[in-house]
Scaffold this motif. Structure first.
Motif, short mmCIF file in Angstrom:
data_model
loop_
_atom_site.label_atom_id
_atom_site.label_comp_id
_atom_site.label_asym_id
_atom_site.label_seq_id
_atom_site.Cartn_x
_atom_site.Cartn_y
_atom_site.Cartn_z
N ALA A 36 -0.74 7.54 -7.33
CA ALA A 36 0.46 6.75 -7.57
C ALA A 36 0.27 5.84 -8.77
CB ALA A 36 0.79 5.90 -6.34
N ILE A 37 1.40 5.33 -9.26
CA ILE A 37 1.38 4.21 -10.20
C ILE A 37 2.13 3.05 -9.55
CG2 ILE A 37 1.28 5.67 -12.25
CD1 ILE A 37 4.28 5.00 -12.68
N VAL A 38 1.81 1.84 -9.99
CA VAL A 38 2.52 0.64 -9.56
C VAL A 38 3.29 0.09 -10.74
CG1 VAL A 38 2.20 -1.79 -8.92
CG2 VAL A 38 1.03 0.00 -7.63
N ILE A 39 4.57 -0.18 -10.52
CA ILE A 39 5.41 -0.82 -11.53
C ILE A 39 5.58 -2.28 -11.13
CG2 ILE A 39 7.67 -0.84 -12.66
CD1 ILE A 39 7.83 2.19 -11.98
N ASP A 40 4.99 -3.17 -11.89
CA ASP A 40 5.03 -4.62 -11.71
C ASP A 40 4.21 -5.08 -10.49
OD1 ASP A 40 6.47 -4.97 -14.00
OD2 ASP A 40 8.40 -5.21 -13.00
N ALA A 41 2.96 -5.43 -10.75
CA ALA A 41 2.05 -5.90 -9.71
C ALA A 41 2.28 -7.40 -9.50
CB ALA A 41 0.60 -5.62 -10.10
N ALA A 42 3.21 -7.70 -8.61
CA ALA A 42 3.68 -9.08 -8.43
C ALA A 42 3.03 -9.75 -7.24
CB ALA A 42 5.20 -9.08 -8.26
N HIS A 43 2.40 -10.88 -7.48
CA HIS A 43 2.02 -11.89 -6.49
C HIS A 43 0.88 -11.54 -5.53
CE1 HIS A 43 5.58 -13.87 -7.87
NE2 HIS A 43 6.41 -13.03 -7.28
N ASP A 44 0.83 -10.32 -4.99
CA ASP A 44 0.00 -10.07 -3.81
C ASP A 44 -0.73 -8.74 -3.91
OD1 ASP A 44 -1.06 -9.74 -1.26
OD2 ASP A 44 0.71 -10.56 -0.25
N ALA A 45 -1.94 -8.76 -4.49
CA ALA A 45 -2.71 -7.52 -4.64
C ALA A 45 -3.04 -6.90 -3.29
CB ALA A 45 -3.99 -7.80 -5.43
#
Length: 209
Positions: A36-45
């Motif tokens: 997978a890819i992640v689009i916008d890794a916001a706030h909470d890894a």
């Protein structure tokens, strides 16, 4: 197996120009059962890792470098080995949040990223931020717009590094040309479609004057 889209909402703060606001962010995960890819890794890894559920993370794509869209990116990269991708025009914003690290790869207009056999084309859409990009996945019938286009109109342009005429031109020339049934998956809030937003272009132009 074709790629699918998983959706996660994370909460934190957005800070710029001396102000801080509470925000909820959409994190989009595109892939299959293996990668997978992640689009916008916001706030909470941690929450993003849990949503990945053991899949190999191939890349972390930043639609732009406001802190609420990138604050968890280095931690997620460190724990997965994935590379962080950002348009170079947003490096000044990136450095406000992560002065001691840098993205691993540059995004460019027309670049094609492939995950689980599905292509995502990078559309450079400045305005909300100089290096803002959208990711168009025709096979999935969707475009990931970050904070460029929302249900109801363009993203905010009242703060540093942003410009209203530029964002409207980006939306008009790069997004409203997509098929009207294309689902718009945004950086915050509910999705919309290109067809729902296109008729309002003249209203947005008047709003900017």
């Amino acid at each position: 197996m074709a790629a699918r889209i998983d959706h996660l909402v994370t909460s934190g703060t957005f800070s710029l120009d001396g102000g801080t606001w509470d925000v909820d962010n959409n994190v989009w995960i595109v892939g299959d059962d293996e990668e997978a890819i992640v689009i916008d890794a916001a706030h909470d890894a941690d929450a993003i890792l849990q949503a990945l559920d053991g899949r190999t993370l191939r890349a972390i794509i930043c639609t732009h470098a406001h802190n609420d869209h990138i604050d968890a990116a280095p931690a997620l990269a460190n724990r997965t080995g994935a590379r962080i991708h950002l348009h170079p025009a947003d490096l000044p914003l990136w450095k406000q949040t992560h002065p001691d690290t840098a993205p691993d790869a540059e995004l460019a207009e027309g670049q094609v990223l492939t995950i689980a056999g599905t292509d995502l084309t990078v559309l450079h859409t400045p305005g909300h931020a100089p290096g803002a990009v959208c990711l168009y996945a025709p096979d999935l019938g969707t475009v990931f717009t970050g904070d460029t286009l929302f249900q109801g109109g363009p993203g905010a342009t009242g703060r540093s590094f942003s410009d209203f005429p530029t964002i409207v031109a980006s939306i008009r020339d790069r997004l409203l040309t997509l098929p009207p049934e294309t689902v718009v998956r945004t950086g915050h809030g509910d999705p919309t479609t290109i067809g729902e937003e296109a008729p309002h272009l003249d209203e947005w132009l008047k709003r900017g004057h």
